[in-house]
Design a protein around this motif. Structure first.
Motif, PDB file in Angstrom:
ATOM      1  N   ARG A  75      12.148  -6.775  30.873  1.00 36.68           N
ATOM      2  CA  ARG A  75      10.942  -6.317  30.176  1.00 36.68           C
ATOM      3  C   ARG A  75      10.759  -7.042  28.854  1.00 36.68           C
ATOM      4  NH1 ARG A  75      12.977  -1.240  31.261  1.00 36.68           N
ATOM      5  NH2 ARG A  75      13.453  -0.941  29.045  1.00 36.68           N
ATOM      6  N   ARG A  76      11.852  -7.316  28.198  1.00 31.28           N
ATOM      7  CA  ARG A  76      11.775  -7.874  26.856  1.00 31.28           C
ATOM      8  C   ARG A  76      11.467  -9.369  26.847  1.00 31.28           C
ATOM      9  NH1 ARG A  76      10.508  -9.475  23.136  1.00 31.28           N
ATOM     10  NH2 ARG A  76      11.121  -9.226  20.964  1.00 31.28           N
ATOM     11  N   VAL A 346       1.422  -9.120  24.408  1.00 25.82           N
ATOM     12  CA  VAL A 346       2.265  -9.274  25.596  1.00 25.82           C
ATOM     13  C   VAL A 346       3.697  -8.832  25.315  1.00 25.82           C
ATOM     14  CG1 VAL A 346       3.194 -10.921  27.267  1.00 25.82           C
ATOM     15  CG2 VAL A 346       0.842 -11.174  26.452  1.00 25.82           C
ATOM     16  N   GLU A 347       4.290  -9.454  24.313  1.00 26.61           N
ATOM     17  CA  GLU A 347       5.720  -9.262  24.094  1.00 26.61           C
ATOM     18  C   GLU A 347       6.085  -7.800  23.828  1.00 26.61           C
ATOM     19  OE1 GLU A 347       8.921 -10.413  20.635  1.00 26.61           O
ATOM     20  OE2 GLU A 347       7.265 -11.795  21.019  1.00 26.61           O
ATOM     21  N   GLN A 348       5.483  -7.200  22.830  1.00 33.06           N
ATOM     22  CA  GLN A 348       5.836  -5.833  22.482  1.00 33.06           C
ATOM     23  C   GLN A 348       5.312  -4.787  23.468  1.00 33.06           C
ATOM     24  OE1 GLN A 348       7.837  -4.450  19.644  1.00 33.06           O
ATOM     25  NE2 GLN A 348       8.584  -6.422  20.408  1.00 33.06           N
ATOM     26  N   PRO A 349       4.055  -4.843  23.884  1.00 35.67           N
ATOM     27  CA  PRO A 349       3.584  -3.802  24.815  1.00 35.67           C
ATOM     28  C   PRO A 349       4.374  -3.746  26.114  1.00 35.67           C
ATOM     29  CG  PRO A 349       1.724  -4.955  23.849  1.00 35.67           C
ATOM     30  CD  PRO A 349       2.951  -5.708  23.438  1.00 35.67           C
ATOM     31  N   ARG A 464      -0.978   4.200  23.650  1.00 36.94           N
ATOM     32  CA  ARG A 464      -0.225   3.726  22.494  1.00 36.94           C
ATOM     33  C   ARG A 464      -0.517   2.271  22.173  1.00 36.94           C
ATOM     34  NH1 ARG A 464       6.430   3.612  22.135  1.00 36.94           N
ATOM     35  NH2 ARG A 464       6.575   2.536  20.132  1.00 36.94           N
ATOM     36  N   PHE A 465      -0.708   1.425  23.214  1.00 36.05           N
ATOM     37  CA  PHE A 465      -0.778  -0.015  22.980  1.00 36.05           C
ATOM     38  C   PHE A 465      -2.155  -0.622  23.195  1.00 36.05           C
ATOM     39  CE2 PHE A 465       3.791   0.533  23.727  1.00 36.05           C
ATOM     40  CZ  PHE A 465       4.304  -0.159  22.639  1.00 36.05           C
ATOM     41  N   SER A 466      -3.141   0.148  23.598  1.00 31.56           N
ATOM     42  CA  SER A 466      -4.457  -0.438  23.852  1.00 31.56           C
ATOM     43  C   SER A 466      -5.055  -1.039  22.582  1.00 31.56           C
ATOM     44  CB  SER A 466      -5.396   0.620  24.443  1.00 31.56           C
ATOM     45  OG  SER A 466      -5.526   1.722  23.554  1.00 31.56           O
ATOM     46  N   ALA A 467      -4.897  -0.357  21.467  1.00 36.52           N
ATOM     47  CA  ALA A 467      -5.440  -0.885  20.216  1.00 36.52           C
ATOM     48  C   ALA A 467      -4.728  -2.179  19.814  1.00 36.52           C
ATOM     49  CB  ALA A 467      -5.313   0.155  19.111  1.00 36.52           C
ATOM     50  N   LEU A 471      -6.302  -5.886  19.382  1.00 41.60           N
ATOM     51  CA  LEU A 471      -6.122  -6.712  18.194  1.00 41.60           C
ATOM     52  C   LEU A 471      -5.645  -8.108  18.573  1.00 41.60           C
ATOM     53  CD1 LEU A 471      -6.046  -7.018  15.118  1.00 41.60           C
ATOM     54  CD2 LEU A 471      -3.753  -6.020  15.139  1.00 41.60           C
ATOM     55  N   ALA A 472      -4.768  -8.187  19.574  1.00 50.81           N
ATOM     56  CA  ALA A 472      -4.289  -9.495  20.035  1.00 50.81           C
ATOM     57  C   ALA A 472      -5.439 -10.330  20.575  1.00 50.81           C
ATOM     58  CB  ALA A 472      -3.222  -9.312  21.108  1.00 50.81           C
ATOM     59  N   ALA A 473      -6.331  -9.702  21.340  1.00 53.64           N
ATOM     60  CA  ALA A 473      -7.490 -10.422  21.863  1.00 53.64           C
ATOM     61  C   ALA A 473      -8.390 -10.910  20.734  1.00 53.64           C
ATOM     62  CB  ALA A 473      -8.268  -9.522  22.824  1.00 53.64           C
ATOM     63  N   ALA A 474      -8.540 -10.078  19.701  1.00 57.31           N
ATOM     64  CA  ALA A 474      -9.361 -10.486  18.556  1.00 57.31           C
ATOM     65  C   ALA A 474      -8.725 -11.659  17.821  1.00 57.31           C
ATOM     66  CB  ALA A 474      -9.547  -9.296  17.612  1.00 57.31           C
ATOM     67  N   VAL A 475      -7.407 -11.609  17.640  1.00 54.54           N
ATOM     68  CA  VAL A 475      -6.703 -12.718  16.987  1.00 54.54           C
ATOM     69  C   VAL A 475      -6.891 -14.001  17.781  1.00 54.54           C
ATOM     70  CG1 VAL A 475      -4.405 -13.620  16.427  1.00 54.54           C
ATOM     71  CG2 VAL A 475      -5.005 -11.269  15.827  1.00 54.54           C
ATOM     72  N   LEU A 476      -6.775 -13.903  19.105  1.00 51.95           N
ATOM     73  CA  LEU A 476      -6.919 -15.089  19.943  1.00 51.95           C
ATOM     74  C   LEU A 476      -8.338 -15.651  19.872  1.00 51.95           C
ATOM     75  CD1 LEU A 476      -5.224 -16.791  21.882  1.00 51.95           C
ATOM     76  CD2 LEU A 476      -6.066 -15.363  23.747  1.00 51.95           C
ATOM     77  N   THR A 477      -9.328 -14.778  19.907  1.00 53.31           N
ATOM     78  CA  THR A 477     -10.727 -15.227  19.859  1.00 53.31           C
ATOM     79  C   THR A 477     -11.064 -15.865  18.517  1.00 53.31           C
ATOM     80  OG1 THR A 477     -11.343 -13.456  21.396  1.00 53.31           O
ATOM     81  CG2 THR A 477     -13.106 -14.485  20.119  1.00 53.31           C
TER      82      THR A 477
END
Length: 792
Positions: A75-76, A346-349, A464-467, A471-477
């Motif tokens: 998983r990690r 990806v990594e943490q969720p 828990r992880f949707s937000a 945020l990851a998608a926003a960072v990528l965009t």
């Protein structure tokens, strides 16, 4: 009651940051020269924390639950690694030439199989080479770490199996693990010394030479109870000394240092001192502020994703982005965006997801095992009082109407392990939950026990992880937009180049006098071309074939004794005999010399012999290939005997135009190399009939510059200073000895700029060597050069 202090060791997070920044800086800028030793720091950290987790399992239950251990690592580590591998392979087939794309696919498969270090070692790839760099080369260290993580728990189980079941949960198991790790360190050190001396490239990637570095961390984990009893001042001194050693090793070590033995001992020892000094006391270690400040901890948090992405970004940027002052900032921007997006999305969720988590029936309440070192005092609560409390009430927790009771996390070793972040190989980062302690330690007696917490459900995980994933998608965009803007500002709109010179009409092969002007016109056109022509053979093909389709190939290999009959071209009964001798530069000219003899009308026969990597000089030049070092002098003696048996009417010699070091360490300058060449061949060459034929100036590295999505300008190269110095020294030596020098510059470059093709023919298959097809085009040119000097 007061909140228990954090169990996350901030000094280890900062140490990860130092290690990963050293590696990234070394790959990106070449400074610090020893930054690559950050990998060795990661090895020690990983060995320490993985072993601490295993020892905690043994202390709690007397065994190791391999299913839980391996599921947690999958998983990690796997999700982020799969993302990088898939992206690199897909992009490779778009950006790279075919041969390099296929090689990258093989590298990805070996990384997925956790054997990439063996692939690189067996292929003989030089980690420090600036050419043939795989965008997945850094996965070699991840492979070693996971090989350790697969074998080490099994070895520990096998060793402690000889202990009685009741003893396995006590100090004896820890001592046994420490002794086993010590044996591993000693055996690996011996292997590292032997392999570094005999095969430095293989030693760098060898599991046997590197496993001891993880073993050092394992020894520290086993010694944790002893190290915890050190006085606080001594712990601080050790930690600061360790940090200083790590920093010094990054500066002192360089790619020429014997590595891993003995120089890897420096970063390993430094990391070990930092880890040992941090065992016990406040895990925040505020006194060690270079490591425990928020910036260092933040970089340590994302270090796994940063390590995964940095090298692919660098390698692809070298192909797609022109060199210039903006190149490095753009690479850093892309790396930062991908790192943060991968960490958050990806990594943490996925590390915290219910994937591969063993779920217990809801009615089942597992027994609570005692803590390995100190018991937990559980307050006694009367049944009546308990019945009057609201649902979810936890003993020892203050409650007031309208509040949401806090659900305490379980204190069983297994449940505690599930909520603690495991430290991964290389740059694994902690999660939002606390990281594992340096070693199992007592729990404060005032901290109550609680009922086990059920595994996180997928619904709760999404909540828990949707937000965070958003945020990851926003960072990528936003990062993609910023990158496009940065590229536009740095390089402007695509430049439309003026049409280059039209290629001259193909000359009649009989018109030798027109061969050179025709070729020069094609070189001029290639220098100014803005699109790749239809090449024959294609660049993919010549890169893949390398020298294998050179018909004189077996006349230059170290492991095949050259056969004069098979290495001679033209009419065997020809009265005049021409010899071409030298290293791989001579081999590259062999198709031209063979064609020249075959088209001589029976007047000439040509023998092409030598050995790649073996310069025909009277001083033995050091080679990176042990086979060349072992066979070079013998091959020169064989050629001398061959010419003595059938004397030469004309001798052409061609050696590499690079500086060299004699066996024994003496550096040779261009004049010394030119003199040494004639000193070797002058004793058996016909007087006044020796031709020094220079190799072509170095071109661009096709393996890195050629891409279907970039133009030919990416593969232009200027004539380097060393080549010019060697050419001048060779011409001076030829004039002094009454012989001839022929420069390759007029028929491989145009106005000191060297393109990758001329007309429809690729010039080189790597940085140095001519393709056989191009070499054959040089036959009439060389004929004209020899005729003009009265030699042919």
């Amino acid at each position: 009651m007061p909140t228990a202090p954090t169990r996350m060791r901030l000094d280890l997070q900062g140490l990860r940051a130092v290690a990963v920044l050293g590696v990234v800086a070394s790959h990106l800028t070449g400074w610090p020269s020893g930054g690559f030793a950050g990998v060795d720091v990661f090895f020690v950290i990983s060995g320490f924390l993985v072993t601490a987790i295993l020892l905690r399992d043994l202390a709690a239950s007397g065994t190791i639950d391999l299913r839980v251990f391996f599921a947690r690592r999958i998983r990690r580590l796997l999700p982020a690694a799969l993302l990088v591998l898939g992206t690199v392979v897909g992009l490779g087939f778009v950006v790279f030439h075919r041969a390099r794309a296929e090689q990258t696919l093989g590298d990805a498969l070996s990384a997925l199989g956790l054997v990439s270090n063996w692939r690189f070692g067996l292929d003989g790839r030089d980690y420090f080479s600036s050419t043939d760099v795989s965008p997945l080369q850094h996965f070699w260290s991840l492979s070693i770490e996971e090989q350790f993580s697969l074998a080490w728990p099994l070895l520990l189980l096998a060793v402690v199996a000889f202990l009685p079941a009741t003893v396995r949960r006590g100090p004896a198991a820890r001592r046994t693990a420490g002794l086993t790790a010590g044996v591993l360190v000693a055996a690996s050190a011996v292997a590292a010394v032997q392999l570094t001396a005999s095969d430095p490239t293989g030693a760098y990637f060898s599991t046997f030479a590197r496993a001891g570095e993880l073993g050092v961390g394992a020894v520290l984990a086993a010694l944790a109870p002893v190290l915890r009893r050190m006085p606080a001042p001594l712990r601080g001194i050790l930690a600061w000394a360790g940090l200083a050693i790590v920093a010094a090793s990054f500066v002192v070590i360089d790619p020429t240092s014997p590595f891993p033995a003995p120089w890897a001992a420096a970063p390993v020892a430094g990391a070990a001192l930092v880890i040992a000094g941090g065992i016990g006391g406040d895990p925040r270690h505020r006194h060690l502020f270079p490591l425990t400040n928020p910036a260092s901890v933040a970089v340590g948090n994302v270090s796994y994703s940063l390590y995964l992405w940095h090298l692919p970004v660098i390698v692809f940027a070298e192909v797609l982005l022109p060199a210039g002052p903006s190149w490095m900032p753009i690479v850093l921007l892309i790396t930062a965006v991908l790192t943060v997006a991968t960490y958050l999305g990806v990594e943490q969720p996925l590390h915290r997801s219910p994937w591969l988590v063993r779920r217990r029936p809801t009615a089942e309440v597992p027994p609570v095992a005692p803590e390995p070192v100190a018991a937990v005092v559980t307050p006694v609560v009367r049944a009546a009082a308990s019945a009057s409390r609201p649902a979810g009430w936890v003993p020892g927790q203050r409650y007031y109407p309208g509040s949401r009771p806090r659900v305490a996390e379980p204190k069983t070793p297994r449940a505690a392990e599930a909520r603690l972040a495991e430290v991964p190989p290389i740059a694994e980062v902690p999660s939002t939950a606390p990281a594992p302690p340096a070693a199992p330690g007592p729990v404060p007696r005032s901290e109550p026990a609680a009922a086990p917490q059920p595994p996180l459900t997928w619904a709760a995980w999404r909540e828990r992880f949707s937000a965070r994933m958003g945020l990851a998608a926003a960072v990528l965009t936003i990062g993609a937009g910023a990158t496009v803007l940065a590229v536009f500002v740095a390089y402007g709109a695509p430049v439309v180049q003026l049409p280059g010179l039209a290629a001259a009409p193909a000359a009649d092969p009989a018109e030798v006098a027109e061969a050179l002007p025709t070729l020069q016109a094609q070189l001029a056109a290639a220098v100014s071309a803005d699109a790749w022509p239809d090449l024959h053979p294609g660049l993919d093909e010549v890169i893949r074939e390398s020298s294998s389709d050179n018909r004189a190939h077996d006349c230059f290999t170290p492991d095949v004794v050259p056969d004069p009959a098979r290495c001679t071209f033209g009419d065997p009964s020809a009265s005049r005999h021409l010899y071409l001798v030298g290293d791989s530069s001579a081999m590259a000219y062999a198709p031209a010399i063979a064609k020249l003899a075959e088209q001589s009308g029976g007047a000439w026969r040509a023998t092409t012999v030598g050995m790649y990597g073996c310069r025909f000089t009277d001083v033995m030049i050091e080679s990176r290939d042990p086979a060349v070092n072992a066979g070079c002098e013998t091959r020169k003696a064989q050629v001398r005997a061959m010419i003595a048996a059938d004397p030469a009417d004309l001798l052409i010699v061609s050696n590499a135009f690079t500086l060299g070091t004699a066996v024994g360490g003496a550096s040779l300058d261009p004049a010394q190399l030119a003199t040494s060449t004639f000193a070797e061949v002058g004793t058996w060459a016909p007087s006044g009939r020796t031709v020094f034929l220079s190799p072509p100036p170095h071109g661009a590295d096709l393996d890195r510059c050629y891409s279907p999505v970039t133009g030919p300008s990416a593969c232009l190269a200027a004539v380097d200073d060393v080549w010019t110095q060697m050419e001048s020294a060779t011409e001076a030596e030829a004039a002094a000895t009454g012989n001839t020098a022929i420069s390759a510059l007029p028929f491989t470059c145009w106005q000191n700029v060297c393109p990758a093709f001329a007309g429809e023919t690729p010039v080189r298959y790597d940085q140095t060597h001519l393709t056989p097809a191009y070499a054959e085009r040089l036959a009439p040119i060389l004929q004209q050069e020899l005729q003009s000097r009265g030699l042919y």
